[in-house]
Write a protein that holds these residues in place. Structure first.
Motif, PDB file in Angstrom:
ATOM      1  N   ASN A  32       0.836  -1.204   0.000  1.00  0.00           N
ATOM      2  CA  ASN A  32       0.000   0.000   0.000  1.00  0.00           C
ATOM      3  C   ASN A  32       0.864   1.245   0.000  1.00  0.00           C
ATOM      4  O   ASN A  32       1.912   1.280   0.652  1.00  0.00           O
TER       5      ASN A  32
ATOM      6  N   TYR B  27      -3.766   0.742  -3.313  1.00  0.00           N
ATOM      7  CA  TYR B  27      -3.420  -0.660  -3.168  1.00  0.00           C
ATOM      8  C   TYR B  27      -2.634  -1.038  -4.424  1.00  0.00           C
ATOM      9  O   TYR B  27      -3.103  -0.790  -5.540  1.00  0.00           O
TER      10      TYR B  27
ATOM     11  N   ILE C 136      -6.766  -1.306   5.243  1.00  0.00           N
ATOM     12  CA  ILE C 136      -5.714  -2.168   4.696  1.00  0.00           C
ATOM     13  C   ILE C 136      -5.789  -3.564   5.305  1.00  0.00           C
ATOM     14  O   ILE C 136      -5.724  -4.576   4.586  1.00  0.00           O
TER      15      ILE C 136
END
Length: 552
Positions: free
Chosen positions: A263, A518, A298
């Motif tokens: 990320n 992402y 996340i």
């Protein structure tokens, strides 16, 4: 020969674009040979209270003035004006006069555009002696109503079945009731709009029919079978919509083995004082909440993420207490991957550079402001400002010769080992005229050694460069710079703390929001998916499948 062919193709594409725009309703006065300079009004007759959409192309000396039709432009001020390619305005982009232009006090009687006839003049100089183009419109004595939906959509996908959205969407409106100012598009299926995705970026409608160009390398969500369009104006959004069926298997599916996932975010701006705040009184608590929500997202969406990279502006005013708070918030979220940092200008805002640098080195757990990490077999390179005293603006990055030589040497060695293996590079500030926030007049580029850094990066098309700093919303024009032979792929990372919106104000205004990426790496491509952390949705205009560039 290759360069000559490329130039011919570019010229032909430009002519096709102008031709499409003219089909959308342009009515240009040809006052001499002005090359590709033009101005277009979205329609010839507006309703009372309707917003006026203008599109102009030109250079830094050119500007647009709106006048009554009978005005002598040399004797009176314009009602409103804006520069074509300066002060953040971008040549070829569409703007709504009432939102973006400067209005003149001497013409206040016409600020709301009463029902008379008008003209739009494209000037080539400040003295109004060089008139390049003139176009006319009128305002009817009829009140604006809620817009009607488009009547027809025609989607010409460049590579059907590839999963790429690249191509054009031609949108037709009812010619007898065309009162749409903006267009909103959604990916959909038989059940309606895809719930996990935002709309595509809202765009101004430059004419009827209107041609929408998809961002190159952007992808269609897996499961999407339709594209849906709504009309928007000042009165609201159309009750109905138009849809077009996508070709079979249009949704993007990555091929090959997933080799790495991580990320990338930036600009978290954890604040423990009232200094250098970008928004209101709620800033401190909101930024804390955004950071935690991003971390939780996340862990939920990608529990196997191998890294979280924060591309600068961690400590809002450069204080150690802000670094401590950052670490505390992140450590409160179980399952988060290793966090890596690059330094930003806000991290250097308090005290002396050596003191602030010491905080960065301590909490980033590194020995230098620039460094390298190997994550899941891939090289990640972090660059950063070495000397804040050399920066007179207080926001730019000073990349010294030693750091540049180190970067060149490391990329050369990596290229020798495997010239096709992707390398990920992070720098808080962006190069000039590359991505949103860095374009002419926007003011948020900031590399003092711009030319030298370009010269290094040009040699390594396998690089993927991520820049923060500007906070520009991922729906902005130029969120992605596609590799072009001069530079590799470059992505605007927006911000976690708050966003900056230039859709109506060319130099941007505060926008509440929180965004990041992402990233998934495959053998031949890198899939980058923009995420709206507040909404918990994928950003439809900021999801890409990218391949390495090439050296020209």
């Amino acid at each position: 020969m290759k360069s000559k062919i490329t130039k011919i193709v570019v010229v032909l594409l430009a002519l096709v674009t102008v031709a499409q725009l003219c089909l959308a309703g342009c009515n240009l006065d040809n006052n001499g040979d002005n090359g590709d300079k033009f101005t277009i009004v979205s329609k010839s007759v507006y309703m009372r209270g309707e917003e006026i959409v203008l599109t102009a192309s030109g250079d830094g000396d050119d500007w647009v003035g709106v006048y009554r039709e009978k005005d002598d432009v040399r004797q009176v001020d314009p009602i409103a004006s804006y520069k074509v390619y300066a002060d953040g305005f971008l040549s070829g982009q569409s703007y709504i006069v009432q939102r973006s232009a400067t209005f003149y006090d001497s013409r206040q009687a016409f600020k709301d555009f009463p029902a008379v006839k008008y003209k739009v003049v494209l000037f080539g100089d400040a003295t109004k002696t060089k008139v390049l183009k003139t176009e006319y419109f009128s305002v009817a004595d009829k009140d604006l109503t809620v817009p009607t939906a488009p009547t027809k959509l025609a989607y010409k996908q460049a590579l059907p079945g590839s999963g790429f959205a690249d191509g054009t969407l031609t949108v037709d409106f009812d010619s007898e009731n065309f009162n749409a100012t903006e267009l909103v598009l959604y990916w959909a299926d038989d059940n309606g709009i895809l719930a996990d995705w935002t709309s595509l970026a809202k765009v101004k409608i430059s004419g009827n029919p209107f041609v929408y160009n998809f961002v190159p390398s952007s992808i269609i969500p897996k499961g999407a079978t339709k594209l849906r369009a709504y009309s928007v104006n000042k009165k609201g959004t159309s009750e109905n919509y138009a849809e077009v069926e996508l070709s079979a298997n249009s949704g993007f599916v990555a091929s090959g083995t997933l080799l790495s996932s991580f990320n990338v975010v930036s600009d978290i701006h954890i604040a423990r004082t009232g200094e250098h705040l970008g928004s209101g009184a709620e800033t401190q608590t909101l930024h804390d909440a955004h950071l935690k929500a991003m971390a939780e997202d996340i862990v939920k969406i990608n529990p196997n993420s191998q890294a979280l990279v924060i591309v600068g502006d961690i400590a809002n005013s450069g204080r150690e207490s802000e670094w401590i708070a950052t670490k505390q918030i992140l450590s409160s979220v179980s399952g988060l991957p290793q966090v890596y940092y690059s330094i930003g200008n806000h991290d250097l805002y308090h005290g002396k550079y050596d003191v602030e640098l010491a905080y960065f080195l301590k909490y980033a757990e590194v020995d230098k402001v620039y460094y390298e990490k190997e994550i899941a077999g891939y090289t990640h390179i972090f660059l950063g400002s070495e000397n804040s005293n050399a920066d007179t603006r207080g926001v730019d990055a000073y990349i010294g010769d030693e750091q540049l030589a180190w970067l060149d040497a490391r990329l050369t060695a990596l290229t020798t080992a495997d010239k096709n293996k992707q390398v990920f590079v992070y720098l808080h500030q962006s190069l000039y005229d590359t991505i949103a926030g860095s374009f002419k007049g926007q003011g948020w580029n900031g590399v003092m050694q711009d030319a030298k850094l370009r010269a290094v990066l040009k040699k390594f098309p396998q690089v993927y460069l991520f820049n923060g700093h500007s906070h520009w919303d991922m729906n902005s024009v130029g969120n992605l710079h596609n590799a072009d032979g001069e530079l590799p792929n470059i992505l605007n990372t927006a911000a976690v703390a708050y966003l900056w919106d230039s859709s109506d104000n060319p130099t941007g205004v505060y926008l509440r929001g929180s965004q990041g990426y992402y990233v998934m790496v495959y053998g031949d491509k890198v899939v980058v998916r923009g995420r709206d952390f507040e909404q918990g949705k994928w950003i439809a205009s900021a999801c890409y499948a990218l391949t390495n560039g090439s050296v020209q």
